[in-house]
Design an enzyme around this catalytic site. Structure first.
Site, PDB file in Angstrom:
ATOM      1  N   PRO A   1       0.799  -1.226   0.000  1.00 46.35           N
ATOM      2  CA  PRO A   1       0.000   0.000   0.000  1.00 46.35           C
ATOM      3  C   PRO A   1       0.834   1.280   0.000  1.00 46.35           C
ATOM      4  O   PRO A   1       1.892   1.348   0.628  1.00 46.35           O
ATOM      5  CB  PRO A   1      -0.819  -0.100   1.295  1.00 46.35           C
ATOM      6  CG  PRO A   1      -0.086  -1.078   2.139  1.00 46.35           C
ATOM      7  CD  PRO A   1       0.558  -2.051   1.190  1.00 46.35           C
ATOM      8  N   ASN A   2       0.302   2.247  -0.723  1.00 47.11           N
ATOM      9  CA  ASN A   2       0.845   3.608  -0.823  1.00 47.11           C
ATOM     10  C   ASN A   2       2.130   3.714  -1.654  1.00 47.11           C
ATOM     11  O   ASN A   2       2.603   4.819  -1.903  1.00 47.11           O
ATOM     12  CB  ASN A   2       1.065   4.234   0.573  1.00 47.11           C
ATOM     13  CG  ASN A   2      -0.236   4.332   1.339  1.00 47.11           C
ATOM     14  OD1 ASN A   2      -1.206   4.894   0.820  1.00 47.11           O
ATOM     15  ND2 ASN A   2      -0.297   3.785   2.537  1.00 47.11           N
TER      16      ASN A   2
ATOM     17  N   ARG B   1       4.952  11.037  -2.442  1.00 44.29           N
ATOM     18  CA  ARG B   1       4.767  10.634  -1.046  1.00 44.29           C
ATOM     19  C   ARG B   1       6.048  10.870  -0.237  1.00 44.29           C
ATOM     20  O   ARG B   1       7.062  10.198  -0.475  1.00 44.29           O
ATOM     21  CB  ARG B   1       4.415   9.146  -1.011  1.00 44.29           C
ATOM     22  CG  ARG B   1       4.249   8.586   0.374  1.00 44.29           C
ATOM     23  CD  ARG B   1       4.164   7.073   0.361  1.00 44.29           C
ATOM     24  NE  ARG B   1       4.002   6.585   1.705  1.00 44.29           N
ATOM     25  CZ  ARG B   1       4.235   5.346   2.095  1.00 44.29           C
ATOM     26  NH1 ARG B   1       4.628   4.441   1.223  1.00 44.29           N
ATOM     27  NH2 ARG B   1       4.076   4.999   3.356  1.00 44.29           N
TER      28      ARG B   1
ATOM     29  N   TYR C   1      11.217   8.851   1.162  1.00 46.72           N
ATOM     30  CA  TYR C   1      11.181   7.782   0.146  1.00 46.72           C
ATOM     31  C   TYR C   1      11.875   8.136  -1.162  1.00 46.72           C
ATOM     32  O   TYR C   1      11.981   7.291  -2.049  1.00 46.72           O
ATOM     33  CB  TYR C   1       9.728   7.380  -0.118  1.00 46.72           C
ATOM     34  CG  TYR C   1       9.041   6.815   1.107  1.00 46.72           C
ATOM     35  CD1 TYR C   1       9.487   5.630   1.684  1.00 46.72           C
ATOM     36  CD2 TYR C   1       7.966   7.469   1.701  1.00 46.72           C
ATOM     37  CE1 TYR C   1       8.886   5.117   2.814  1.00 46.72           C
ATOM     38  CE2 TYR C   1       7.346   6.961   2.829  1.00 46.72           C
ATOM     39  CZ  TYR C   1       7.819   5.788   3.388  1.00 46.72           C
ATOM     40  OH  TYR C   1       7.223   5.264   4.509  1.00 46.72           O
TER      41      TYR C   1
ATOM     42  N   ASN D   1       8.198  -5.561  -1.056  1.00 45.83           N
ATOM     43  CA  ASN D   1       8.105  -4.389  -0.190  1.00 45.83           C
ATOM     44  C   ASN D   1       6.634  -4.305   0.190  1.00 45.83           C
ATOM     45  O   ASN D   1       5.808  -3.798  -0.592  1.00 45.83           O
ATOM     46  CB  ASN D   1       8.560  -3.111  -0.895  1.00 45.83           C
ATOM     47  CG  ASN D   1       8.505  -1.906   0.040  1.00 45.83           C
ATOM     48  OD1 ASN D   1       7.965  -1.994   1.150  1.00 45.83           O
ATOM     49  ND2 ASN D   1       9.050  -0.788  -0.389  1.00 45.83           N
TER      50      ASN D   1
ATOM     51  N   ALA E   1       3.285  -0.748   4.730  1.00 44.96           N
ATOM     52  CA  ALA E   1       2.855  -0.809   6.130  1.00 44.96           C
ATOM     53  C   ALA E   1       2.416  -2.215   6.555  1.00 44.96           C
ATOM     54  O   ALA E   1       2.474  -2.553   7.746  1.00 44.96           O
ATOM     55  CB  ALA E   1       1.731   0.193   6.369  1.00 44.96           C
TER      56      ALA E   1
ATOM     57  N   GLU F   1      13.160  -9.200   1.364  1.00 46.80           N
ATOM     58  CA  GLU F   1      12.367  -8.071   1.876  1.00 46.80           C
ATOM     59  C   GLU F   1      13.105  -6.781   1.543  1.00 46.80           C
ATOM     60  O   GLU F   1      14.305  -6.649   1.826  1.00 46.80           O
ATOM     61  CB  GLU F   1      12.217  -8.216   3.392  1.00 46.80           C
ATOM     62  CG  GLU F   1      11.490  -7.056   4.044  1.00 46.80           C
ATOM     63  CD  GLU F   1      11.350  -7.217   5.567  1.00 46.80           C
ATOM     64  OE1 GLU F   1      11.937  -8.167   6.139  1.00 46.80           O
ATOM     65  OE2 GLU F   1      10.662  -6.385   6.177  1.00 46.80           O
TER      66      GLU F   1
ATOM     67  N   HIS G   1      12.937  -2.421   1.628  1.00 45.50           N
ATOM     68  CA  HIS G   1      12.319  -1.147   2.042  1.00 45.50           C
ATOM     69  C   HIS G   1      13.161  -0.001   1.519  1.00 45.50           C
ATOM     70  O   HIS G   1      14.401  -0.050   1.591  1.00 45.50           O
ATOM     71  CB  HIS G   1      12.225  -1.047   3.566  1.00 45.50           C
ATOM     72  CG  HIS G   1      11.377  -2.120   4.156  1.00 45.50           C
ATOM     73  ND1 HIS G   1      10.009  -2.110   4.074  1.00 45.50           N
ATOM     74  CD2 HIS G   1      11.714  -3.258   4.805  1.00 45.50           C
ATOM     75  CE1 HIS G   1       9.539  -3.201   4.651  1.00 45.50           C
ATOM     76  NE2 HIS G   1      10.551  -3.912   5.098  1.00 45.50           N
TER      77      HIS G   1
ATOM     78  N   ARG H   1      13.253   4.495  12.226  1.00 39.58           N
ATOM     79  CA  ARG H   1      12.075   5.375  12.261  1.00 39.58           C
ATOM     80  C   ARG H   1      11.235   5.081  13.515  1.00 39.58           C
ATOM     81  O   ARG H   1      11.755   4.617  14.512  1.00 39.58           O
ATOM     82  CB  ARG H   1      11.286   5.195  10.962  1.00 39.58           C
ATOM     83  CG  ARG H   1      12.135   5.587   9.734  1.00 39.58           C
ATOM     84  CD  ARG H   1      11.404   5.358   8.436  1.00 39.58           C
ATOM     85  NE  ARG H   1      10.172   6.152   8.360  1.00 39.58           N
ATOM     86  CZ  ARG H   1       9.217   5.954   7.452  1.00 39.58           C
ATOM     87  NH1 ARG H   1       9.343   4.997   6.552  1.00 39.58           N
ATOM     88  NH2 ARG H   1       8.141   6.711   7.459  1.00 39.58           N
TER      89      ARG H   1
END
Ligand code: DQA
Length: 148
Positions: free
Chosen positions: A12-13, A20, A25, A76, A79, A100, A102, A109
């Site tokens: 998502p996103n 964004r 990012y 990825n 969330a 994985e 990111h 964070r």
């Protein structure tokens, strides 16, 4: 040697990359990242299937369908990384390397980003390297296959 098939899933996103939170990012759009993956995969004799969904169930279905078809998964999960037991369970169904990825480094964070359901089953994690992390994931896969 036949081309390795790599499924690259984005959660998502991530369709909003470019606008964004660019300070976190970066300015690359998801299309830019897809192009980077295509360009990186070609000389490595890999073909990629690059997808994005905002829906947890859709991601679960794509992971299930990768069974017996994809040679590796780069994920990825956005969330859902931190919340989705359903994605975690789906990942256990597939018996191929899971990388994985990111863009940011979630561990640097907020504390609610520190835990990863994906990380519990991933073979390798690449984080905090922006779009280049996707290319690194493909290169990593080519190295493990060269060794075997
Ligand atoms: C992300 C990190 C997650 O914590 C966040 O929810 C995202 C993007 C990353 O690529 O840095 O959506 O997966």
């Amino acid at each position: 040697m036949p081309r390795k098939k790599i499924l690259i899933l984005n959660g998502p996103n991530l369709n909003m990359l470019g606008i964004r939170e660019p300070a976190i990012y970066g300015r690359d759009t998801l299309d830019d990242i897809k192009r980077l993956c295509r360009d990186t995969a070609k000389p490595l004799m890999m073909s990629i299937d690059f997808k994005q969904s905002n829906h947890e169930g859709q991601l679960v279905t794509w992971i299930q369908k990768a069974r017996g078809k994809a040679d590796a998964l780069i994920l990825n999960a956005g969330a859902y990384t931190h919340t989705s037991l359903a994605i975690h369970d789906a990942l256990k169904l597939i018996d191929v390397p899971i990388i994985e990825v990111h863009l940011s480094d979630p561990e640097q964070r907020e504390s609610f980003r520190h835990f990863s359901y994906v990380g519990l089953v991933a073979h390798h994690v690449i984080k905090g390297k922006g779009a280049a992390g996707y290319a690194e994931a493909l290169t990593y896969l080519s190295h493990i296959w060269q060794k075997s």
